[in-house]
Design a protein around this motif. Structure first.
Motif, short mmCIF file in Angstrom:
data_model
loop_
_atom_site.label_atom_id
_atom_site.label_comp_id
_atom_site.label_asym_id
_atom_site.label_seq_id
_atom_site.Cartn_x
_atom_site.Cartn_y
_atom_site.Cartn_z
N PHE A 104 0.86 -1.20 0.00
CA PHE A 104 0.00 0.00 0.00
C PHE A 104 0.88 1.23 0.00
N ASP A 106 1.00 5.14 1.11
CA ASP A 106 0.28 6.07 1.99
C ASP A 106 0.15 7.44 1.34
N THR A 150 -3.15 -0.17 5.39
CA THR A 150 -3.86 1.01 4.90
C THR A 150 -3.94 2.02 6.04
N THR A 151 -4.30 3.26 5.72
CA THR A 151 -4.32 4.31 6.74
C THR A 151 -5.67 5.01 6.79
N ALA A 198 -9.54 -1.64 2.46
CA ALA A 198 -9.45 -0.26 2.00
C ALA A 198 -10.31 0.61 2.90
#
Length: 294
Positions: A104, A106, A150-151, A198
């Motif tokens: 992923f 960021d 993920t963030t 997600a």
């Protein structure tokens, strides 16, 4: 009710890692076990497939118009115009049983990715971040199968999955990429295993369930608030795309299914799409630490 549509019934053995190309209006994703990179153009429905030198765990867009691909033992630059894979960095060459898995980018342009035991037995996997200078920095370890970094929309929380333990962790994330305060965010019950995920614009987490036949949506507090059911068992990851970021593109897999289940699940391993009630977050592009090894 959200009804996913199979838009490409390609029968991937282990479809994974969809990413959205805004300029091309296309979805790129990988089939890990068949060592392939795929592209689906959403307007023309044109498809393309490239062979990879080894198992591609993930693919992410880079700022030079190409992609960074995590192959079995390293990071590679993949150019879809030529189909060439050029090595950028070795990763875990000294851990024979491991391969790279989910990745992923960021919002700051840094790549996060994990490694895993390819035999799915030993906790030899780790979570990494690529630094500004292209160094591979270990951020956490002790995983058998890593997935789904993920963030959150405010960039203060990083989520990461321990698939075999059926656990999604949350970490506090600072502006320098340091992690702290690791805690259990979601513990999946039953026989399904959390895979890729997600975050949407409201900060909710969409989790693909391998063996669960669905995607579950969780609030930022960890409460399940929605489920999207699929006509196949192994859901692996999703990405939000389209002009309004409200079309979710979803990869699935045949891996682990018996011959009888494979016959019944005729759309297993296909690429699916559904319309989301809320938009996702924009696809991030890798802009940091893209250093060719010399």
């Amino acid at each position: 009710m959200i009804s996913p549509e199979c838009i490409w019934p390609l029968g991937a053995e282990l479809g994974e890692g969809p990413v959205w190309s805004t300029g091309e209006k296309a979805v790129y994703f990988v089939d890990i076990k068949r060592k392939q990179v795929h592209r689906y153009a959403t307007e023309t429905r044109e498809t393309m497939t490239w062979p990879a030198p080894s198992e591609p765990g993930f693919i992410v867009p880079a700022d030079d118009g190409a992609f960074v691909c995590g192959l079995r033992k390293g990071l590679y630059r993949f150019d879809p115009r030529t189909g060439a894979f050029d090595k950028l960095k070795d990763v875990e060459r000294d851990v024979a049983v491991n391969r790279l898995n989910d990745g992923f980018v960021d919002p700051q342009g840094y790549l996060w990715f994990g490694s895993m035991d390819d035999e799915e037995k030993a906790p030899t996997g780790a979570l990494y971040r690529v630094s500004e200078r292209g160094e591979i920095e270990r951020r956490d370890d002790g995983y058998v199968i890593t997935n789904g970094p993920t963030t959150s929309p405010d960039r203060r929380t990083l989520y990461h999955t321990d698939t075999l333990a059926q656990t999604i962790y949350a970490f506090d994330l600072d502006e320098h990429g340091a992690l702290s305060n690791k805690r259990t965010f979601i513990k999946v019950q039953g026989t399904a295993h959390p895979d890729g995920m997600a975050v949407d614009a409201e900060g909710c987490l969409w989790v693909a369930l391998f063996g669960g036949g669905c995607i579950e949506r969780y609030s930022s507090e960890g409460t399940q608030i929605d489920t999207v059911a699929f006509p196949c068992s192994n859901i692996t990851k999703l990405v939000f795309g389209g002009d309004d970021l409200r079309t979710a593109y979803v990869t699935t897999a045949l891996k682990g299914l018996s011959p009888a289940r494979r016959e019944r699940e005729t759309l297993g391993g296909g690429l699916f799409a559904f319309r989301s009630p809320v938009p996702g977050l924009p696809q991030n592009v890798m802009t940091r630490g893209l250093v060719r090894e010399r």
